[in-house]
Every structure is written in C-alpha cells, then in structure tokens.
Design a protein around this motif. Structure first.
Motif, PDB file in Angstrom:
ATOM      1  N   LEU A  85       0.805  -1.222   0.000  1.00  0.00           N
ATOM      2  CA  LEU A  85       0.000   0.000   0.000  1.00  0.00           C
ATOM      3  C   LEU A  85       0.841   1.277   0.000  1.00  0.00           C
ATOM      4  N   LEU A  86       2.125   1.172   0.254  1.00  0.00           N
ATOM      5  CA  LEU A  86       2.959   2.377   0.328  1.00  0.00           C
ATOM      6  C   LEU A  86       2.875   3.239  -0.935  1.00  0.00           C
ATOM      7  N   PRO A  87       3.033   2.674  -2.137  1.00  0.00           N
ATOM      8  CA  PRO A  87       2.889   3.527  -3.323  1.00  0.00           C
ATOM      9  C   PRO A  87       1.468   4.024  -3.552  1.00  0.00           C
ATOM     10  N   PHE A  88       0.470   3.278  -3.058  1.00  0.00           N
ATOM     11  CA  PHE A  88      -0.915   3.733  -3.168  1.00  0.00           C
ATOM     12  C   PHE A  88      -1.094   5.041  -2.400  1.00  0.00           C
ATOM     13  N   VAL A  89      -0.586   5.035  -1.157  1.00  0.00           N
ATOM     14  CA  VAL A  89      -0.719   6.220  -0.312  1.00  0.00           C
ATOM     15  C   VAL A  89       0.047   7.390  -0.918  1.00  0.00           C
ATOM     16  N   ARG A  90       1.222   7.117  -1.451  1.00  0.00           N
ATOM     17  CA  ARG A  90       2.016   8.178  -2.069  1.00  0.00           C
ATOM     18  C   ARG A  90       1.248   8.804  -3.228  1.00  0.00           C
ATOM     19  N   GLU A  91       0.584   7.978  -4.025  1.00  0.00           N
ATOM     20  CA  GLU A  91      -0.160   8.478  -5.178  1.00  0.00           C
ATOM     21  C   GLU A  91      -1.325   9.369  -4.749  1.00  0.00           C
ATOM     22  N   VAL A  92      -2.046   8.956  -3.702  1.00  0.00           N
ATOM     23  CA  VAL A  92      -3.141   9.779  -3.185  1.00  0.00           C
ATOM     24  C   VAL A  92      -2.597  11.060  -2.564  1.00  0.00           C
ATOM     25  N   HIS A  93      -1.548  10.936  -1.784  1.00  0.00           N
ATOM     26  CA  HIS A  93      -0.954  12.077  -1.096  1.00  0.00           C
ATOM     27  C   HIS A  93      -0.478  13.142  -2.071  1.00  0.00           C
ATOM     28  N   GLU A  94       0.105  12.704  -3.175  1.00  0.00           N
ATOM     29  CA  GLU A  94       0.649  13.655  -4.146  1.00  0.00           C
ATOM     30  C   GLU A  94      -0.392  14.142  -5.145  1.00  0.00           C
ATOM     31  N   GLY A  95      -1.634  13.743  -4.959  1.00  0.00           N
ATOM     32  CA  GLY A  95      -2.710  14.240  -5.801  1.00  0.00           C
ATOM     33  C   GLY A  95      -2.783  13.629  -7.180  1.00  0.00           C
ATOM     34  N   GLU A  96      -2.160  12.456  -7.370  1.00  0.00           N
ATOM     35  CA  GLU A  96      -2.178  11.810  -8.678  1.00  0.00           C
ATOM     36  C   GLU A  96      -3.424  10.957  -8.884  1.00  0.00           C
ATOM     37  N   ALA A  97      -4.078  10.578  -7.804  1.00  0.00           N
ATOM     38  CA  ALA A  97      -5.297   9.771  -7.872  1.00  0.00           C
ATOM     39  C   ALA A  97      -6.110  10.024  -6.617  1.00  0.00           C
ATOM     40  N   ASP A  98      -7.405   9.725  -6.714  1.00  0.00           N
ATOM     41  CA  ASP A  98      -8.300   9.885  -5.566  1.00  0.00           C
ATOM     42  C   ASP A  98      -8.611   8.549  -4.901  1.00  0.00           C
ATOM     43  N   LEU A  99      -8.599   7.485  -5.682  1.00  0.00           N
ATOM     44  CA  LEU A  99      -8.824   6.139  -5.165  1.00  0.00           C
ATOM     45  C   LEU A  99      -7.884   5.199  -5.908  1.00  0.00           C
ATOM     46  N   VAL A 100      -7.058   4.456  -5.163  1.00  0.00           N
ATOM     47  CA  VAL A 100      -6.104   3.534  -5.773  1.00  0.00           C
ATOM     48  C   VAL A 100      -6.463   2.119  -5.340  1.00  0.00           C
ATOM     49  N   LEU A 101      -6.554   1.220  -6.316  1.00  0.00           N
ATOM     50  CA  LEU A 101      -6.950  -0.163  -6.071  1.00  0.00           C
ATOM     51  C   LEU A 101      -5.827  -1.116  -6.447  1.00  0.00           C
ATOM     52  N   GLY A 102      -5.781  -2.263  -5.768  1.00  0.00           N
ATOM     53  CA  GLY A 102      -4.815  -3.301  -6.098  1.00  0.00           C
ATOM     54  C   GLY A 102      -5.435  -4.336  -7.011  1.00  0.00           C
ATOM     55  N   ARG A 103      -4.788  -4.582  -8.153  1.00  0.00           N
ATOM     56  CA  ARG A 103      -5.211  -5.658  -9.054  1.00  0.00           C
ATOM     57  C   ARG A 103      -4.480  -6.926  -8.635  1.00  0.00           C
ATOM     58  N   ARG A 104      -5.215  -7.875  -8.110  1.00  0.00           N
ATOM     59  CA  ARG A 104      -4.599  -9.078  -7.565  1.00  0.00           C
ATOM     60  C   ARG A 104      -4.014  -9.976  -8.660  1.00  0.00           C
ATOM     61  N   ARG A 105      -2.752 -10.346  -8.450  1.00  0.00           N
ATOM     62  CA  ARG A 105      -2.057 -11.279  -9.331  1.00  0.00           C
ATOM     63  C   ARG A 105      -1.702 -12.517  -8.509  1.00  0.00           C
ATOM     64  N   PRO A 106      -2.421 -13.636  -8.699  1.00  0.00           N
ATOM     65  CA  PRO A 106      -2.248 -14.808  -7.836  1.00  0.00           C
ATOM     66  C   PRO A 106      -0.850 -15.400  -7.897  1.00  0.00           C
ATOM     67  N   ARG A 107      -0.328 -15.745  -6.736  1.00  0.00           N
ATOM     68  CA  ARG A 107       0.949 -16.442  -6.605  1.00  0.00           C
ATOM     69  C   ARG A 107       0.660 -17.841  -6.081  1.00  0.00           C
ATOM     70  N   GLY A 108       0.596 -18.787  -6.961  1.00  0.00           N
ATOM     71  CA  GLY A 108       0.269 -20.145  -6.564  1.00  0.00           C
ATOM     72  C   GLY A 108      -1.108 -20.546  -7.053  1.00  0.00           C
ATOM     73  N   ARG A 109      -1.266 -21.822  -7.306  1.00  0.00           N
ATOM     74  CA  ARG A 109      -2.512 -22.352  -7.880  1.00  0.00           C
ATOM     75  C   ARG A 109      -3.708 -22.152  -6.962  1.00  0.00           C
ATOM     76  N   ASP A 110      -3.472 -22.163  -5.644  1.00  0.00           N
ATOM     77  CA  ASP A 110      -4.584 -22.098  -4.696  1.00  0.00           C
ATOM     78  C   ASP A 110      -4.891 -20.688  -4.216  1.00  0.00           C
ATOM     79  N   ALA A 111      -4.215 -19.697  -4.739  1.00  0.00           N
ATOM     80  CA  ALA A 111      -4.399 -18.339  -4.231  1.00  0.00           C
ATOM     81  C   ALA A 111      -5.767 -17.764  -4.570  1.00  0.00           C
ATOM     82  N   TRP A 112      -6.281 -18.099  -5.764  1.00  0.00           N
ATOM     83  CA  TRP A 112      -7.534 -17.484  -6.210  1.00  0.00           C
ATOM     84  C   TRP A 112      -8.335 -18.518  -6.982  1.00  0.00           C
ATOM     85  N   PRO A 113      -9.359 -19.120  -6.365  1.00  0.00           N
ATOM     86  CA  PRO A 113     -10.138 -20.167  -7.032  1.00  0.00           C
ATOM     87  C   PRO A 113     -10.736 -19.679  -8.351  1.00  0.00           C
TER      88      PRO A 113
END
Length: 227
Positions: A85-113
C-alpha cells in the motif's frame, strides 16, 4: 489501516508485522471466536468491534474509527501484503489519484479459485458498462482520503461495499487507478469466495449495487495534497 477480521488468528501475526512504520492498524472484529481480538491487541493493533455481520459493516466501522487523512483497506487473512500500500498512499498524497486499487495477481494455484476469478471478471465488465472505468479487479486492497470516502454515503454493509465505493467514486468524478499486487494463498478458508455459494452471494450483492441509479448529488472530489 482498516483490517476487517473474522477468525483470523492464524494470519494476524504476519499481517500486523507487515504494517508500515508509523501507520495505525485498526482491526475490526466482526464476531471472531478464535481469540483474534485479544491477539490483535497483544500485537499492538487498535481493535474495534462491529456486531453487525458483513464485510461492508466491518470496513465502514473501521473507516469511521480512523482518524488519518488517508485511509487504507486490506484483508486480514495474509493473502495481501500491507506494505504494497505504500505507493498507493504516495499516489493519493501527491494528488495523482483519488482512489487507488490493487489488481490481484495470484501467486500459486490455490491463491484465487477459478470460480472467484470468474465472478470478479464478470463484475469488472459490468462495472465498465455502468461507469466507464476500465478496471480488472475489485479487490480489497485500496487507499483514499477519509473525509471524501465518508461523503460518498456508502450504505452497503455486505459484500457489495467495495464495489459501491468504486461506483460512487466514479459517479463523483474521482480519478481511480489500479496497480498489480501479489495475491497469496490465504490462511484458512475464505468467508466469501471460498465456495460457489459464497461467490454467488457476493455477485448478487454487487449486482444490486450496480443496479443503483447514480447519486443525484455527487460527493465532492477529494482535494488537497497533504495528509
């Protein structure tokens, strides 16, 4: 940082150890029976108890209890790393975005059914038709300013809460961005997407949110560049 929690004692030590220095961890207990609240207190977190069951209820209780200008949300099951989340907060703090979301990239077969991934993809497409936002994920890792979030008037207290936040932000003209984040196999069973039934309930909650008409008076776009 808001951490909704329901029986996450196995994951709490790892999650709370990954909270960035200087951040306040708010663990919102949503009826745990495994000692999660006491463990969270021992590990230095602030614990808020939300008796009304529901992911949205827990998230909103944490948002209300927060005092920082910028608020982050993260699951408490060790599937996501709070340090991402550190770069998310930096982006909001610096006024580059109002809402920052994480796009999940699964690590491992069982991470995301597969069924959960399929439901998420369908909702992302529905969101694009409803708002024009070209997002790929509606995951829980996110950051935004607290007061504008409260001004959105979020009302869903179940699985539709994360989507409602994005929809109402889009209706209000917010700048919404998305960044890839690793998605790890969670500790324990998922309360929402661990089964087809849970996934169907989540999709139904979110479909209801997408059917809501745009708010007649959009919430104010976040302003300012310093926390």
């Amino acid at each position: 940082m808001v951490l909704p929690c329901l029986d996450e004692a196995a994951a709490l030590p790892w999650v709370l150890a990954r909270i960035p220095r200087g951040w306040r961890a708010i663990v919102v207990d949503n009826g745990s029976t495994d000692g999660s609240p006491d463990l969270a207190i021992e590990l230095g977190a602030t614990v808020v108890r939300e008796e009304r069951r529901g992911f949205g209820a827990a998230c909103h209780a944490g948002l209300t209890a927060a005092t920082a200008d910028i608020v982050c949300f993260c699951d408490c099951d060790a599937s996501l790393d709070p340090t991402d989340l550190l770069p998310f907060v930096r982006e909001v703090h610096e006024g580059e975005a109002d809402l920052v979301l994480g796009r999940r990239r699964p690590r491992g077969r069982d991470a995301w059914p597969a069924h959960a991934r399929a439901g998420n993809l369908a909702l992302a497409r529905m969101l694009r038709r409803r708002t024009g936002l070209r997002l790929h994920d509606l995951g829980p890792l996110r950051a935004a300013r607290r007061e504008p979030l409260l001004a959105l008037g979020l009302s869903d207290r179940r699985s539709g809460y994360p989507l409602q936040m994005v929809v109402r932000a889009a209706d209000a003209g917010w700048r919404v961005t998305e960044h890839d984040v690793p998605y790890l196999p969670r500790a324990g069973a998922s309360k929402v997407t661990g089964t087809w039934r849970g996934t169907w309930q989540a999709v139904r909650d979110m479909s209801r949110v997408l059917a809501e008409p745009p708010a007649p008076t959009p919430a104010p776009t976040p302003g300012g560049t310093t926390p």
